[in-house]
Design a protein around this motif. Structure first.
Motif, PDB file in Angstrom:
ATOM      1  N   PHE A 149      -6.753  11.065  -3.328  1.00  0.00           N
ATOM      2  CA  PHE A 149      -6.989   9.665  -3.654  1.00  0.00           C
ATOM      3  C   PHE A 149      -7.085   8.858  -2.369  1.00  0.00           C
ATOM      4  CE2 PHE A 149      -2.348   9.891  -3.735  1.00  0.00           C
ATOM      5  CZ  PHE A 149      -1.978   8.776  -2.983  1.00  0.00           C
ATOM      6  N   GLU A 150      -7.744   7.709  -2.485  1.00  0.00           N
ATOM      7  CA  GLU A 150      -7.842   6.780  -1.378  1.00  0.00           C
ATOM      8  C   GLU A 150      -7.395   5.405  -1.837  1.00  0.00           C
ATOM      9  OE1 GLU A 150     -11.642   8.723   0.995  1.00  0.00           O
ATOM     10  OE2 GLU A 150     -11.999   6.986  -0.316  1.00  0.00           O
ATOM     11  N   ILE A 151      -6.790   4.689  -0.894  1.00  0.00           N
ATOM     12  CA  ILE A 151      -6.386   3.302  -1.125  1.00  0.00           C
ATOM     13  C   ILE A 151      -6.882   2.503   0.065  1.00  0.00           C
ATOM     14  CG2 ILE A 151      -4.469   1.709  -1.482  1.00  0.00           C
ATOM     15  CD1 ILE A 151      -2.762   4.128  -2.313  1.00  0.00           C
ATOM     16  N   ALA A 152      -7.563   1.399  -0.216  1.00  0.00           N
ATOM     17  CA  ALA A 152      -8.002   0.542   0.870  1.00  0.00           C
ATOM     18  C   ALA A 152      -6.785  -0.106   1.526  1.00  0.00           C
ATOM     19  CB  ALA A 152      -8.947  -0.545   0.333  1.00  0.00           C
ATOM     20  N   ARG A 153      -6.823  -0.159   2.865  1.00  0.00           N
ATOM     21  CA  ARG A 153      -5.723  -0.780   3.604  1.00  0.00           C
ATOM     22  C   ARG A 153      -5.769  -2.273   3.443  1.00  0.00           C
ATOM     23  NH1 ARG A 153      -4.392   2.064   9.295  1.00  0.00           N
ATOM     24  NH2 ARG A 153      -2.892   0.408   9.310  1.00  0.00           N
TER      25      ARG A 153
ATOM     26  N   VAL B 207       0.851  -1.202   0.000  1.00  0.00           N
ATOM     27  CA  VAL B 207       0.000   0.000   0.000  1.00  0.00           C
ATOM     28  C   VAL B 207       0.880   1.244   0.000  1.00  0.00           C
ATOM     29  CG1 VAL B 207      -1.732   1.299   1.314  1.00  0.00           C
ATOM     30  CG2 VAL B 207      -1.921  -1.193   1.101  1.00  0.00           C
ATOM     31  N   ILE B 208       1.960   1.206   0.780  1.00  0.00           N
ATOM     32  CA  ILE B 208       2.894   2.341   0.802  1.00  0.00           C
ATOM     33  C   ILE B 208       3.482   2.559  -0.588  1.00  0.00           C
ATOM     34  CG2 ILE B 208       5.097   3.194   1.696  1.00  0.00           C
ATOM     35  CD1 ILE B 208       4.438   1.746   4.335  1.00  0.00           C
ATOM     36  N   GLU B 209       3.857   1.493  -1.259  1.00  0.00           N
ATOM     37  CA  GLU B 209       4.452   1.606  -2.593  1.00  0.00           C
ATOM     38  C   GLU B 209       3.507   2.296  -3.572  1.00  0.00           C
ATOM     39  OE1 GLU B 209       5.957  -1.498  -6.025  1.00  0.00           O
ATOM     40  OE2 GLU B 209       6.179  -2.080  -3.931  1.00  0.00           O
ATOM     41  N   VAL B 210       2.246   1.912  -3.571  1.00  0.00           N
ATOM     42  CA  VAL B 210       1.258   2.542  -4.458  1.00  0.00           C
ATOM     43  C   VAL B 210       1.045   3.995  -4.057  1.00  0.00           C
ATOM     44  CG1 VAL B 210      -1.159   2.520  -5.218  1.00  0.00           C
ATOM     45  CG2 VAL B 210       0.123   0.376  -5.057  1.00  0.00           C
ATOM     46  N   ALA B 211       0.906   4.249  -2.772  1.00  0.00           N
ATOM     47  CA  ALA B 211       0.678   5.624  -2.304  1.00  0.00           C
ATOM     48  C   ALA B 211       1.825   6.538  -2.706  1.00  0.00           C
ATOM     49  CB  ALA B 211       0.477   5.638  -0.787  1.00  0.00           C
ATOM     50  N   VAL B 212       3.054   6.069  -2.564  1.00  0.00           N
ATOM     51  CA  VAL B 212       4.227   6.878  -2.906  1.00  0.00           C
ATOM     52  C   VAL B 212       4.255   7.168  -4.412  1.00  0.00           C
ATOM     53  CG1 VAL B 212       6.755   6.844  -3.012  1.00  0.00           C
ATOM     54  CG2 VAL B 212       5.576   6.223  -0.897  1.00  0.00           C
TER      55      VAL B 212
END
Length: 122
Positions: A118-122, A34-39
């Protein structure tokens, strides 16, 4: 939890934004994928803000039990728009990347600035 950082509108701020995002999410125990996508998505949005807006950029990272939400605010005048890209086009794909990888995303026009989130599901 929410943490924010103010960035200058210059290319070196992209690196700072990536580091800030990584640190905040890692501190909250967010999974590495998730961190990789967020970054990656932060890189795209901060780069867009540098290219298309003037002045400072505010990056806010929000987390809760279910979601990561990131807001990038800039002082741009026009509303961000996703444009179609051609195969040989070298730039202009930032919002397409966000659209493909985020769980949800959008834009808001406020009195003096734009917000792309943007949002990313945990």
């Amino acid at each position: 939890m929410a943490r924010a950082v103010e960035l200058m509108g210059r290319p070196a701020s992209v690196r700072k934004a990536r580091g800030f995002t990584t640190d905040v999410l890692a501190d909250d125990g967010i999974e590495a994928s998730v961190i990789e996508v967020a970054v990656l998505l932060v890189s795209e949005l901060v780069t867009n803000a540098i290219v298309h807006a003037r002045g400072t950029i505010c990056l806010t990272v929000h987390t809760d039990a279910n979601w990561v939400r990131i807001d990038v605010e800039d002082q741009g005048r026009g509303r961000p728009v996703m444009r179609p890209a051609t195969e040989d086009q070298l730039e202009g794909r930032g919002l397409q990347v966000v659209d493909k990888l985020a769980t949800d995303w959008g834009t808001q026009r406020r009195a003096t600035h734009n917000v792309v989130w943007f949002e990313i599901a945990r």
